[in-house]
Design a protein around this motif. Structure first.
Motif, PDB file in Angstrom:
ATOM      1  N   THR A 268     -30.686 -19.123  21.530  1.00 47.96           N
ATOM      2  CA  THR A 268     -31.833 -19.831  20.961  1.00 47.96           C
ATOM      3  C   THR A 268     -31.664 -20.045  19.467  1.00 47.96           C
ATOM      4  O   THR A 268     -31.921 -21.134  18.944  1.00 47.96           O
ATOM      5  CB  THR A 268     -33.133 -19.051  21.231  1.00 47.96           C
ATOM      6  OG1 THR A 268     -33.305 -18.893  22.633  1.00 47.96           O
ATOM      7  CG2 THR A 268     -34.345 -19.778  20.658  1.00 47.96           C
ATOM      8  N   TYR A 269     -31.217 -18.992  18.780  1.00 50.80           N
ATOM      9  CA  TYR A 269     -31.038 -19.139  17.332  1.00 50.80           C
ATOM     10  C   TYR A 269     -29.850 -20.041  17.012  1.00 50.80           C
ATOM     11  O   TYR A 269     -29.924 -20.844  16.078  1.00 50.80           O
ATOM     12  CB  TYR A 269     -30.849 -17.792  16.639  1.00 50.80           C
ATOM     13  CG  TYR A 269     -30.701 -17.980  15.162  1.00 50.80           C
ATOM     14  CD1 TYR A 269     -31.812 -18.246  14.375  1.00 50.80           C
ATOM     15  CD2 TYR A 269     -29.444 -17.993  14.557  1.00 50.80           C
ATOM     16  CE1 TYR A 269     -31.686 -18.495  13.025  1.00 50.80           C
ATOM     17  CE2 TYR A 269     -29.305 -18.238  13.207  1.00 50.80           C
ATOM     18  CZ  TYR A 269     -30.431 -18.486  12.440  1.00 50.80           C
ATOM     19  OH  TYR A 269     -30.301 -18.752  11.109  1.00 50.80           O
ATOM     20  N   VAL A 270     -28.759 -19.938  17.768  1.00 47.42           N
ATOM     21  CA  VAL A 270     -27.584 -20.781  17.505  1.00 47.42           C
ATOM     22  C   VAL A 270     -27.939 -22.252  17.667  1.00 47.42           C
ATOM     23  O   VAL A 270     -27.499 -23.107  16.875  1.00 47.42           O
ATOM     24  CB  VAL A 270     -26.420 -20.384  18.436  1.00 47.42           C
ATOM     25  CG1 VAL A 270     -25.280 -21.402  18.356  1.00 47.42           C
ATOM     26  CG2 VAL A 270     -25.890 -18.999  18.067  1.00 47.42           C
ATOM     27  N   GLU A 301     -32.746 -11.791  14.599  1.00 50.00           N
ATOM     28  CA  GLU A 301     -32.317 -13.151  14.269  1.00 50.00           C
ATOM     29  C   GLU A 301     -31.893 -13.244  12.806  1.00 50.00           C
ATOM     30  O   GLU A 301     -31.015 -14.033  12.449  1.00 50.00           O
ATOM     31  CB  GLU A 301     -33.450 -14.146  14.555  1.00 50.00           C
ATOM     32  CG  GLU A 301     -33.632 -14.426  16.040  1.00 50.00           C
ATOM     33  CD  GLU A 301     -34.641 -15.532  16.276  1.00 50.00           C
ATOM     34  OE1 GLU A 301     -35.379 -15.883  15.323  1.00 50.00           O
ATOM     35  OE2 GLU A 301     -34.697 -16.054  17.403  1.00 50.00           O
ATOM     36  N   TRP A 302     -32.512 -12.420  11.964  1.00 51.78           N
ATOM     37  CA  TRP A 302     -32.115 -12.370  10.555  1.00 51.78           C
ATOM     38  C   TRP A 302     -30.676 -11.867  10.430  1.00 51.78           C
ATOM     39  O   TRP A 302     -29.894 -12.360   9.624  1.00 51.78           O
ATOM     40  CB  TRP A 302     -33.064 -11.441   9.810  1.00 51.78           C
ATOM     41  CG  TRP A 302     -33.165 -11.699   8.341  1.00 51.78           C
ATOM     42  CD1 TRP A 302     -32.393 -12.534   7.586  1.00 51.78           C
ATOM     43  CD2 TRP A 302     -34.103 -11.105   7.452  1.00 51.78           C
ATOM     44  NE1 TRP A 302     -32.783 -12.497   6.278  1.00 51.78           N
ATOM     45  CE2 TRP A 302     -33.839 -11.633   6.162  1.00 51.78           C
ATOM     46  CE3 TRP A 302     -35.132 -10.195   7.596  1.00 51.78           C
ATOM     47  CZ2 TRP A 302     -34.570 -11.261   5.040  1.00 51.78           C
ATOM     48  CZ3 TRP A 302     -35.863  -9.832   6.478  1.00 51.78           C
ATOM     49  CH2 TRP A 302     -35.589 -10.363   5.223  1.00 51.78           C
ATOM     50  N   VAL A 303     -30.333 -10.882  11.257  1.00 51.61           N
ATOM     51  CA  VAL A 303     -28.967 -10.355  11.275  1.00 51.61           C
ATOM     52  C   VAL A 303     -27.977 -11.452  11.662  1.00 51.61           C
ATOM     53  O   VAL A 303     -26.959 -11.682  10.986  1.00 51.61           O
ATOM     54  CB  VAL A 303     -28.858  -9.167  12.252  1.00 51.61           C
ATOM     55  CG1 VAL A 303     -27.402  -8.781  12.480  1.00 51.61           C
ATOM     56  CG2 VAL A 303     -29.655  -7.972  11.744  1.00 51.61           C
ATOM     57  N   ILE A 304     -28.279 -12.147  12.764  1.00 51.96           N
ATOM     58  CA  ILE A 304     -27.387 -13.214  13.240  1.00 51.96           C
ATOM     59  C   ILE A 304     -27.293 -14.325  12.196  1.00 51.96           C
ATOM     60  O   ILE A 304     -26.213 -14.875  11.933  1.00 51.96           O
ATOM     61  CB  ILE A 304     -27.893 -13.766  14.592  1.00 51.96           C
ATOM     62  CG1 ILE A 304     -27.907 -12.656  15.654  1.00 51.96           C
ATOM     63  CG2 ILE A 304     -27.026 -14.924  15.057  1.00 51.96           C
ATOM     64  CD1 ILE A 304     -26.555 -12.046  15.928  1.00 51.96           C
ATOM     65  N   GLU A 305     -28.416 -14.653  11.573  1.00 51.39           N
ATOM     66  CA  GLU A 305     -28.427 -15.701  10.550  1.00 51.39           C
ATOM     67  C   GLU A 305     -27.513 -15.353   9.377  1.00 51.39           C
ATOM     68  O   GLU A 305     -26.696 -16.182   8.946  1.00 51.39           O
ATOM     69  CB  GLU A 305     -29.861 -15.897  10.047  1.00 51.39           C
ATOM     70  CG  GLU A 305     -29.983 -16.925   8.929  1.00 51.39           C
ATOM     71  CD  GLU A 305     -31.412 -17.050   8.440  1.00 51.39           C
ATOM     72  OE1 GLU A 305     -31.593 -17.578   7.321  1.00 51.39           O
ATOM     73  OE2 GLU A 305     -32.340 -16.624   9.150  1.00 51.39           O
ATOM     74  N   ASN A 306     -27.624 -14.119   8.867  1.00 53.41           N
ATOM     75  CA  ASN A 306     -26.780 -13.713   7.735  1.00 53.41           C
ATOM     76  C   ASN A 306     -25.303 -13.731   8.093  1.00 53.41           C
ATOM     77  O   ASN A 306     -24.453 -14.176   7.309  1.00 53.41           O
ATOM     78  CB  ASN A 306     -27.181 -12.316   7.260  1.00 53.41           C
ATOM     79  CG  ASN A 306     -28.492 -12.310   6.505  1.00 53.41           C
ATOM     80  OD1 ASN A 306     -28.866 -13.306   5.900  1.00 53.41           O
ATOM     81  ND2 ASN A 306     -29.192 -11.186   6.534  1.00 53.41           N
ATOM     82  N   LEU A 307     -24.977 -13.226   9.292  1.00 59.30           N
ATOM     83  CA  LEU A 307     -23.575 -13.190   9.709  1.00 59.30           C
ATOM     84  C   LEU A 307     -23.004 -14.591   9.909  1.00 59.30           C
ATOM     85  O   LEU A 307     -21.852 -14.879   9.523  1.00 59.30           O
ATOM     86  CB  LEU A 307     -23.433 -12.370  10.995  1.00 59.30           C
ATOM     87  CG  LEU A 307     -23.731 -10.876  10.863  1.00 59.30           C
ATOM     88  CD1 LEU A 307     -23.697 -10.199  12.224  1.00 59.30           C
ATOM     89  CD2 LEU A 307     -22.729 -10.202   9.929  1.00 59.30           C
ATOM     90  N   MET A 308     -23.820 -15.484  10.491  1.00 56.95           N
ATOM     91  CA  MET A 308     -23.329 -16.848  10.725  1.00 56.95           C
ATOM     92  C   MET A 308     -23.198 -17.627   9.417  1.00 56.95           C
ATOM     93  O   MET A 308     -22.273 -18.423   9.243  1.00 56.95           O
ATOM     94  CB  MET A 308     -24.259 -17.563  11.705  1.00 56.95           C
ATOM     95  CG  MET A 308     -24.186 -16.992  13.123  1.00 56.95           C
ATOM     96  SD  MET A 308     -25.248 -17.843  14.298  1.00 56.95           S
ATOM     97  CE  MET A 308     -24.478 -19.435  14.365  1.00 56.95           C
ATOM     98  N   LYS A 309     -24.108 -17.387   8.475  1.00 56.87           N
ATOM     99  CA  LYS A 309     -23.983 -18.047   7.175  1.00 56.87           C
ATOM    100  C   LYS A 309     -22.709 -17.598   6.461  1.00 56.87           C
ATOM    101  O   LYS A 309     -22.022 -18.400   5.827  1.00 56.87           O
ATOM    102  CB  LYS A 309     -25.210 -17.749   6.322  1.00 56.87           C
ATOM    103  CG  LYS A 309     -26.447 -18.552   6.709  1.00 56.87           C
ATOM    104  CD  LYS A 309     -27.608 -18.229   5.785  1.00 56.87           C
ATOM    105  CE  LYS A 309     -28.827 -19.080   6.126  1.00 56.87           C
ATOM    106  NZ  LYS A 309     -29.990 -18.764   5.259  1.00 56.87           N
ATOM    107  N   ASN A 310     -22.408 -16.305   6.547  1.00 54.77           N
ATOM    108  CA  ASN A 310     -21.165 -15.813   5.943  1.00 54.77           C
ATOM    109  C   ASN A 310     -19.949 -16.412   6.625  1.00 54.77           C
ATOM    110  O   ASN A 310     -18.949 -16.717   5.970  1.00 54.77           O
ATOM    111  CB  ASN A 310     -21.126 -14.282   6.019  1.00 54.77           C
ATOM    112  CG  ASN A 310     -21.855 -13.613   4.874  1.00 54.77           C
ATOM    113  OD1 ASN A 310     -21.325 -13.427   3.786  1.00 54.77           O
ATOM    114  ND2 ASN A 310     -23.100 -13.262   5.108  1.00 54.77           N
TER     115      ASN A 310
END
Length: 412
Positions: A268-270, A301-310
């Motif tokens: 969902t977040y991706v 989702e904040w965790v996934i967001e930070n990792l994907m931004k990096n």
């Protein structure tokens, strides 16, 4: 100055200060040891001269004899006198329980005889130790025979030789405690500031977010745009802002964890994230679609967001980001691997990237991965670490969450 660099500089200064103290302590103690050793050598030589006088005595007045015996008896250092064949002639200040102990022997049933003997192993050990410490003092008798006076350090000198190492241990322990207390107090202070700032940010975001939601509803009703793609994406962004505000409001509080399907939450977040990222980067979510883990969705989702931004920042040009969901049935855990084809992470930086203030970007604050680690470990009681990285090929960061339903929420 970068906070990470500043922290490293403080560590260096602290170590340099400790090195100066340790060096000064070692130098001064070594100075004292040398002076005391010279003094003891002089005393031993004077004693050897008096001992020689005693063994050569023929006709001497009582007063002179008393002085000589006083000098002889004043030596407190353990001493052994031997001839050229290492046969022991005289000793003093040794352990009396080793140099003179009694052995009972039975002559017959009615009588028991006792004789005094010495422990040869003790003398051998002591003599070897004395030879290793000091050059012997040579006594040349009138008949030409040589006797050797061996001695070892006094108890004071022995303790003084060990003292610098004890002092260094005390200094090291003190510095460790001081650094730990300092770091802990600074960390607690920073946590309070960040929690207050986060809650104030959430409060400030509340009003404009509510206004934006109202404006979107007005646009939808006025222009009959319920299905308009642009309006829908605007609505998604406003909902995302609302979730961000909710995240900030939860910092410092105990989050509620519930069982959720990991694959669905990530997918969902991706889906939301990839339409706001360069089309040169391809996204893929794979793995077990049924496995569930205990999580707080807004925080996770904040965790996934930070990792994907990096990961996006690490990719130059075309690239891929894949998230794999793997269930570990044995340990009741869920592995979430985020794999990107970016520039990679040096092995020495595997742990450093999660420290506050560390960043490779000129305008970065170095807080994203630090916050990610805090959310995973403190709030979800999980783990996060760099599993593997090959520069220019692939980097894998692994998250480990609990998949069981028995769980106690973490303290904030």
């Amino acid at each position: 100055m970068n906070p990470y660099e500043q922290k490293r500089r403080w560590k260096f200064l602290l170590l340099a200060f400790a090195f100066v103290i340790a060096s000064a302590s070692l130098w001064y103690t070594n100075y004292l040891v040398k002076n005391i050793a010279v003094s003891e050598r002089t005393r031993a030589e004077v004693w050897a001269m008096s001992f020689k006088k005693i063994i050569e005595i023929e006709d001497i007045n009582d007063e002179y004899l008393t002085v000589i015996f006083s000098i002889r008896d004043s030596l407190s250092m353990p001493t052994i006198v031997t001839n050229e064949q290492d046969s022991i002639i005289y000793w003093r200040s040794l352990d009396s329980t080793k140099t003179n102990f009694q052995v009972e022997e039975s002559g017959n049933e009615s009588a028991i005889f006792t004789r005094k003997i010495h422990d040869p192993r003790y003398f051998k050990t002591q003599l070897a130790e004395m030879k290793s410490q000091h050059i012997p003092i040579v006594i040349i008798k009138e008949d030409g025979q040589k006797w050797f006076v061996y001695y070892k350090d006094s108890q004071l000198l022995s303790q003084l030789r060990v003292f610098p190492y004890i002092q260094l241990m005390v200094i090291a322990i003190f510095l460790m405690v001081a650094y730990t207390v300092f770091s802990s107090s600074r960390r607690s202070e920073q946590n309070l500031v960040w929690v207050g700032l986060a809650k104030e940010t959430a409060h400030q975001l509340g009003t404009p977010i509510s206004s934006l939601m109202a404006w979107i509803e007005l646009l939808k009703s006025k222009f009959n745009a319920d299905e308009d793609p642009l309006i829908l994406e605007m609505e998604n962004d406003v909902q995302r802002l609302e979730m961000v505000a909710d995240r900030f409001s939860k910092i410092g509080s105990t989050p509620n964890l519930h069982s959720h399907p990991v694959f669905t939450v990530i997918s969902t977040y991706v889906d939301y994230f990839k339409v706001r990222t360069s089309k040169k980067i391809k996204f893929k979510v794979s793995g077990d679609q049924e496995v569930e883990a205990l999580m707080n969705i807004p925080l996770f989702e904040w965790v996934i967001e930070n990792l994907m931004k990096n990961s996006v920042n690490a990719i130059e040009g075309d690239g891929t980001i894949e998230i794999q969901v793997i269930e570990n049935l044995v340990k009741e855990q869920v592995f979430i691997d985020i794999i990107d084809s970016g520039k990679g992470i040096p092995r020495l930086k595997f742990e450093t990237i999660f420290q506050p203030g560390y960043t490779t970007r000129k305008r970065g604050w170095g807080l994203g991965l630090s916050l990610t680690k805090r959310i995973v470990e403190n709030y979800h009681r999980g783990q996060i670490y760099v599993k593997d990285s090959e520069p220019g090929i692939a980097t894998t960061i692994r998250i480990v969450l609990k998949s069981s339903t028995e769980y106690e929420p973490a303290d904030a």
